[in-house]
Design a protein around this motif. Structure first.
Motif, mmCIF file in Angstrom:
data_model
loop_
_atom_site.group_PDB
_atom_site.id
_atom_site.type_symbol
_atom_site.label_atom_id
_atom_site.label_comp_id
_atom_site.label_asym_id
_atom_site.label_seq_id
_atom_site.Cartn_x
_atom_site.Cartn_y
_atom_site.Cartn_z
ATOM 1 N N ALA A 1 82.471 -13.196 65.389
ATOM 2 C CA ALA A 1 81.508 -13.108 64.295
ATOM 3 C C ALA A 1 82.128 -13.606 62.999
ATOM 4 C CB ALA A 1 81.035 -11.669 64.128
ATOM 5 N N THR A 2 83.451 -13.812 63.016
ATOM 6 C CA THR A 2 84.172 -14.268 61.835
ATOM 7 C C THR A 2 84.574 -15.720 62.019
ATOM 8 O OG1 THR A 2 85.068 -12.054 61.532
ATOM 9 C CG2 THR A 2 86.160 -13.826 60.347
ATOM 10 N N CYS A 3 84.233 -16.551 61.057
ATOM 11 C CA CYS A 3 84.613 -17.963 61.095
ATOM 12 C C CYS A 3 85.428 -18.284 59.845
ATOM 13 C CB CYS A 3 83.372 -18.846 61.165
ATOM 14 S SG CYS A 3 82.514 -18.719 62.749
ATOM 15 N N LEU A 4 86.737 -18.106 59.968
ATOM 16 C CA LEU A 4 87.612 -18.333 58.828
ATOM 17 C C LEU A 4 87.744 -19.824 58.554
ATOM 18 C CD1 LEU A 4 90.427 -15.772 59.674
ATOM 19 C CD2 LEU A 4 88.541 -15.496 58.066
ATOM 20 N N PRO A 5 87.706 -20.202 57.293
ATOM 21 C CA PRO A 5 87.902 -21.611 56.957
ATOM 22 C C PRO A 5 89.363 -22.002 57.179
ATOM 23 C CG PRO A 5 87.699 -20.304 54.966
ATOM 24 C CD PRO A 5 87.451 -19.385 56.122
ATOM 25 N N VAL B 1 90.437 -2.732 57.879
ATOM 26 C CA VAL B 1 89.545 -2.827 56.725
ATOM 27 C C VAL B 1 89.491 -4.268 56.214
ATOM 28 C CG1 VAL B 1 89.149 -2.062 54.349
ATOM 29 C CG2 VAL B 1 89.850 -0.415 56.090
ATOM 30 N N LEU B 2 90.628 -4.931 56.144
ATOM 31 C CA LEU B 2 90.627 -6.313 55.669
ATOM 32 C C LEU B 2 90.042 -7.258 56.705
ATOM 33 C CD1 LEU B 2 93.842 -6.509 53.503
ATOM 34 C CD2 LEU B 2 91.472 -6.583 52.774
ATOM 35 N N ALA B 3 90.153 -6.934 57.988
ATOM 36 C CA ALA B 3 89.473 -7.729 59.011
ATOM 37 C C ALA B 3 87.962 -7.624 58.805
ATOM 38 C CB ALA B 3 89.867 -7.257 60.404
ATOM 39 N N GLY B 4 87.492 -6.427 58.465
ATOM 40 C CA GLY B 4 86.067 -6.242 58.163
ATOM 41 C C GLY B 4 85.646 -7.033 56.937
ATOM 42 N N PHE B 5 86.513 -7.067 55.939
ATOM 43 C CA PHE B 5 86.221 -7.850 54.740
ATOM 44 C C PHE B 5 86.087 -9.329 55.088
ATOM 45 C CE2 PHE B 5 88.091 -10.648 51.478
ATOM 46 C CZ PHE B 5 87.079 -10.563 50.526
ATOM 47 N N LEU B 6 87.027 -9.852 55.868
ATOM 48 C CA LEU B 6 86.975 -11.266 56.229
ATOM 49 C C LEU B 6 85.730 -11.583 57.057
ATOM 50 C CD1 LEU B 6 90.749 -11.921 56.975
ATOM 51 C CD2 LEU B 6 89.447 -12.625 54.954
ATOM 52 N N ALA B 7 85.347 -10.666 57.950
ATOM 53 C CA ALA B 7 84.132 -10.862 58.747
ATOM 54 C C ALA B 7 82.896 -10.875 57.853
ATOM 55 C CB ALA B 7 84.015 -9.769 59.805
ATOM 56 N N HIS B 8 82.902 -10.022 56.843
ATOM 57 C CA HIS B 8 81.790 -9.972 55.891
ATOM 58 C C HIS B 8 81.752 -11.232 55.027
ATOM 59 C CE1 HIS B 8 79.029 -8.332 52.890
ATOM 60 N NE2 HIS B 8 79.894 -8.740 51.970
#
Length: 135
Positions: free
Chosen positions: A88-92, A123-130
Motif C-alpha cells: 500500500a506504500t509506494c515510496l519515491p 509508527v514511521l512506517a504508518g506515516f510513510l504509508a499515509h
C-alpha cells in the motif's frame, strides 16, 4: 512542538528516502527500538534542557532513532518489492522527495494513546504509508 523535534524531523526528512546501507541496518536491528511514548517523552525532556553539550548529545540520540526507524521502514518496503509483493506504500526513489519537519512531527505527536506502545519503526512506517500511498 519543541525546537528539537523540528530539527530532528528535518534531518529525518533529508534521510527519509535514502536506501539503507546493509551494515548500518544490521547494527540498528541489534538496538532496542523505542516505543512512540518513550521517544516523545525523551524528546520533550530534551526540549526542556538548556542549550548544552548534553542537550546536543540527547538530540543526536533522538535523531538516530528517527533515522533507524525510517531506514527500517524503507528496508521492509524494498524487501516487499524484491519479493514481488504488492504494498500500500509506494515510496519515491531516494533523494527525489523531501519531507518537512512539520509533517513528521505532526504525525508523531498526533498519534492516539492506543499507538503509544507501538515502536517508532512501526509508527514511521504508518506515516510513510499515509504520505506515499500507492495509487
Amino acid at each position: 512542538m519543541k525546537r528539537v523535534s523540528r530539527s530532528l524531523a528535518l534531518c529525518a526528512a533529508v534521510m527519509a528516502l535514502v536506501p539503507p546501507v546493509a551494515a548500518q541496518v544490521a547494527a540498528e536491528q541489534k538496538q532496542t527500538h523505542p516505543t512512540l511514548l518513550e521517544w516523545i517523552q525523551r524528546d520533550q525532556a530534551v526540549g526542556r534542557m538548556p542549550d548544552s553539550p548534553e542537550r546536543d548529545a540527547a538530540g543526536a540520540t533522538l535523531q538516530r532513532d528517527i533515522f533507524a526507524a525510517v531506514k527500517a521502514a524503507r528496508a521492509v518496503e524494498d524487501a516487499k518489492a524484491t519479493a514481488g509483493e504488492k504494498s500500500a506504500t509506494c515510496l519515491p526513489p531516494p533523494g527525489t522527495t523531501e519531507l518537512t519537519s512539520k509533517e513528521i512531527g505532526s504525525w508523531l505527536y498526533s498519534r492516539p494513546p492506543s499507538e503509544f506502545g507501538t515502536t517508532l519503526d512501526q509508527v514511521l512506517a504508518g506515516f510513510l504509508a499515509h504520505r506515499f500511498p500507492c495509487r
